[in-house]
Design a protein around this motif. Structure first.
Motif, PDB file in Angstrom:
ATOM      1  N   SER A  13       0.221   5.394  -0.049  1.00 50.79           N
ATOM      2  CA  SER A  13      -0.846   6.381   0.042  1.00 50.79           C
ATOM      3  C   SER A  13      -0.304   7.672   0.632  1.00 50.79           C
ATOM      4  O   SER A  13       0.826   7.737   1.120  1.00 50.79           O
ATOM      5  N   SER A  14      -1.138   8.702   0.599  1.00 55.22           N
ATOM      6  CA  SER A  14      -0.785   9.992   1.168  1.00 55.22           C
ATOM      7  C   SER A  14      -1.442  10.207   2.518  1.00 55.22           C
ATOM      8  O   SER A  14      -1.405  11.316   3.057  1.00 55.22           O
ATOM      9  N   PHE A  15      -2.062   9.184   3.089  1.00 52.19           N
ATOM     10  CA  PHE A  15      -2.658   9.253   4.416  1.00 52.19           C
ATOM     11  C   PHE A  15      -2.574   7.872   5.040  1.00 52.19           C
ATOM     12  O   PHE A  15      -2.282   6.883   4.362  1.00 52.19           O
ATOM     13  N   ARG A  16      -2.793   7.797   6.339  1.00 49.92           N
ATOM     14  CA  ARG A  16      -2.633   6.542   7.080  1.00 49.92           C
ATOM     15  C   ARG A  16      -1.235   5.986   6.895  1.00 49.92           C
ATOM     16  O   ARG A  16      -0.999   5.128   6.059  1.00 49.92           O
ATOM     17  N   TRP A  17      -0.307   6.435   7.665  1.00 47.67           N
ATOM     18  CA  TRP A  17       1.104   6.105   7.531  1.00 47.67           C
ATOM     19  C   TRP A  17       1.578   6.437   6.113  1.00 47.67           C
ATOM     20  O   TRP A  17       1.948   5.556   5.330  1.00 47.67           O
ATOM     21  N   PRO A  18       1.570   7.712   5.769  1.00 49.19           N
ATOM     22  CA  PRO A  18       1.803   8.093   4.361  1.00 49.19           C
ATOM     23  C   PRO A  18       3.252   7.916   3.937  1.00 49.19           C
ATOM     24  O   PRO A  18       4.188   8.249   4.669  1.00 49.19           O
ATOM     25  N   ARG A  64      -6.035  13.114  -1.998  1.00 52.01           N
ATOM     26  CA  ARG A  64      -5.505  11.858  -1.469  1.00 52.01           C
ATOM     27  C   ARG A  64      -5.258  10.901  -2.626  1.00 52.01           C
ATOM     28  O   ARG A  64      -6.080  10.812  -3.547  1.00 52.01           O
ATOM     29  N   GLU A  92      -2.749   0.429  -4.354  1.00 46.57           N
ATOM     30  CA  GLU A  92      -2.808  -0.861  -3.675  1.00 46.57           C
ATOM     31  C   GLU A  92      -1.969  -1.880  -4.437  1.00 46.57           C
ATOM     32  O   GLU A  92      -2.091  -2.023  -5.646  1.00 46.57           O
ATOM     33  N   THR A 134      -4.071   6.792  -3.461  1.00 45.90           N
ATOM     34  CA  THR A 134      -3.922   5.461  -2.867  1.00 45.90           C
ATOM     35  C   THR A 134      -3.566   4.467  -3.959  1.00 45.90           C
ATOM     36  O   THR A 134      -4.284   4.359  -4.956  1.00 45.90           O
ATOM     37  N   SER A 161       0.848  -1.195   0.000  1.00 44.05           N
ATOM     38  CA  SER A 161       0.000   0.000   0.000  1.00 44.05           C
ATOM     39  C   SER A 161       0.879   1.239   0.000  1.00 44.05           C
ATOM     40  O   SER A 161       1.778   1.374   0.831  1.00 44.05           O
TER      41      SER A 161
END
Length: 482
Positions: free
Chosen positions: A386-391, A406, A410, A408, A384
């Motif tokens: 992404s730019s958010f959630r542990w970016p 944002r 996957e 993401t 993963s």
């Protein structure tokens, strides 16, 4: 486990059929596990469980520990998303009718193996713990691979390795759809076994699933009987190879298996990109609106527009052009990569300097150079990004438009240098060396050391009095003078 002479294929069939009759009422809670080795290990001979017995985590760990102690320590783990014992009987007669089998490669591997173990009923929480147990016993991190990547990897019989191959499972209204996916998974296992034989490295293979499949249990008994009878009949039109390939192609597309995006400079490929999912989101009126870019980027017959892309020996730029994305008529997703030599490591590394979103004359830039990097001979892969959630991707500045976006990705993989043909090089995975469990253990140990140090410091600061009064002796008298 058993040898060819004592544990034949017919005995495997009998074990499966007997245990299937005892598990019809509770099959939704168990998954099968098939294990075989490429090297004879007489000490690993273990009897299979009794009919109707469900193998729990401790018993499964004992099986695996004995296998790892006496057998090859190069482990191939074929981990399917879903599977039940009915998949072997309803969708192809695996371990049974050779002519109508969906698992010819698996059957061939079992017949040619020196020892095998079949567990038709393993509690699915136990099967979920298999990869962690193998990692602990082998003292090595798992490598998530595919057959093409395996051909580029050189294994050593003296060094343990845990190679994980994720296999999909599809359940639809058509019974043949799941059958096609299982047939495709069998082809993957056949390719992997063929590569291992070519390298002449002994190995242990395990085929199991994360959870039970629901398709087989939801089929009525009449459908099951009809399916079982059809296995003994001729396949008719389905023997046509072209139709089989077409069906398998469609099912793999549905399961998310497709070719990577490939940018060529002249006749040679220079940038490869693959992801199971690409999506972007924008903040409007306090709500996030998302758009999935995957269908317009990947798939059979899909060729995204890549004008504006370029590559050379030091820089690579992949530009994916879209239309009508979140209200923007012209939308671009740009990956900027560069490579250079680092004196500390004495080798060249590449970094993904930025991911840019360009729309209506505006550009939002995410910086990824601090987190996304790999040796220049490798590709970069991460479950993963992404730019958010542990970016891994962060806005270039506080005023950049990227703060309203944002992104993401996957199961993301990219390579912009040293591309050979249309295949990725060996992947450098983003998984960190320290897992959350290791960090928790280290922090707990540090806290205990600090408490112990403080206690020792307090004990060392204790002081005794220089003199004491003796209550049994004469009292101290002070003469008085007038």
């Amino acid at each position: 486990m058993a040898t060819k002479g004592t544990f034949t294929l017919h005995r495997i069939i009998a074990v499966l059929l007997v245990l299937l009759l005892g598990l019809l009422g509770s099959c939704e809670e168990q998954v099968p596990l098939v294990l075989w080795t490429h090297q004879w290990t007489p000490q690993a001979n273990q009897p299979p469980p009794a009919a109707g017995h469900i193998v729990e985590q401790q018993q499964l760990a004992d099986y695996l520990d004995k296998m790892l102690t006496t057998g090859p320590r190069n482990v191939l783990l074929f981990l399917q998303d879903k599977m039940s014992v009915e998949d072997f009987t309803l969708y192809g007669g695996a371990f049974g009718n050779k002519q109508d089998s969906v698992f010819p490669n698996l059957e061939s591997a079992l017949r040619s193996s020196s020892s095998t173990l079949v567990l038709p009923a393993v509690s699915w929480p136990s099967s979920n713990a298999v990869i962690g147990h193998l990692q602990e016993q082998l003292e090595t991190s798992p490598l998530y691979m595919d057959p093409d990547m395996l051909s580029q990897l050189t294994l050593n019989a003296s060094s343990p390795a845990l190679l994980v191959f994720r296999l999909p499972y599809y359940i639809g209204s058509d019974l043949m759809s799941a059958k096609d996916v299982l047939s495709g998974n069998d082809e993957v296992m056949g390719q992997v076994v063929s590569v291992m034989k070519g390298q002449s490295v002994p190995y242990t293979a395990i085929y199991t699933a994360l959870q039970p499949s629901r398709g087989a249990s939801s089929v009525s008994m009449e459908a099951a009987v009809a399916g079982g009878r059809s296995l003994l009949q001729a396949r008719g039109g389905y023997r046509d190879r072209e139709r089989e390939r077409e069906r398998q192609r469609k099912m793999r597309e549905k399961a998310g298996i497709y070719a990577p995006v490939e940018f060529k400079e002249g006749e040679s490929s220079c940038i490869l990109l693959w992801a199971k999912g690409l999506s972007v989101s924008i903040l409007r009126s306090g709500r996030w609106e998302s758009h999935d870019l995957t269908p317009s980027t990947f798939g059979e017959g899909i060729s995204p527009k890549m004008h504006g892309s370029s590559c050379d020996k030091t820089k690579a730029r992949l530009v994916l052009n879209y239309e009508n994305v979140l209200g923007h008529r012209n939308f671009k997703l740009i990956f900027a990569l560069s490579q250079r030599h680092y004196k500390v490591s004495a080798r060249r590394w590449f970094t993904m300097d930025a991911v840019e979103l360009e729309y209506d004359g505006t550009k939002a830039t995410f910086n990824g150079s601090r987190n996304i990097y790999a040796p220049v001979e490798y590709s970069y892969r991460c479950e993963s990004v992404s730019s958010f959630r542990w970016p891994q991707l962060v806005p270039r500045s506080s005023k950049d438009p990227s703060n309203q976006w944002r992104v993401t990705f996957e199961d993301f993989q990219i390579q912009g240098f040293n591309v050979s043909g249309s295949k990725f090089s060996y992947a450098s995975d983003c998984a960190g060396f320290f897992s959350p469990g290791i960090w928790m253990g280290l922090m707990t140990s540090l806290l205990m050391v600090l408490v112990l140090t403080y206690g020792l410091h307090m004990i060392m600061q204790l002081r005794t009095m220089d003199r004491f009064d003796d209550p049994k002796g004469p009292a101290i008298s002070v003469p008085q003078t007038e």
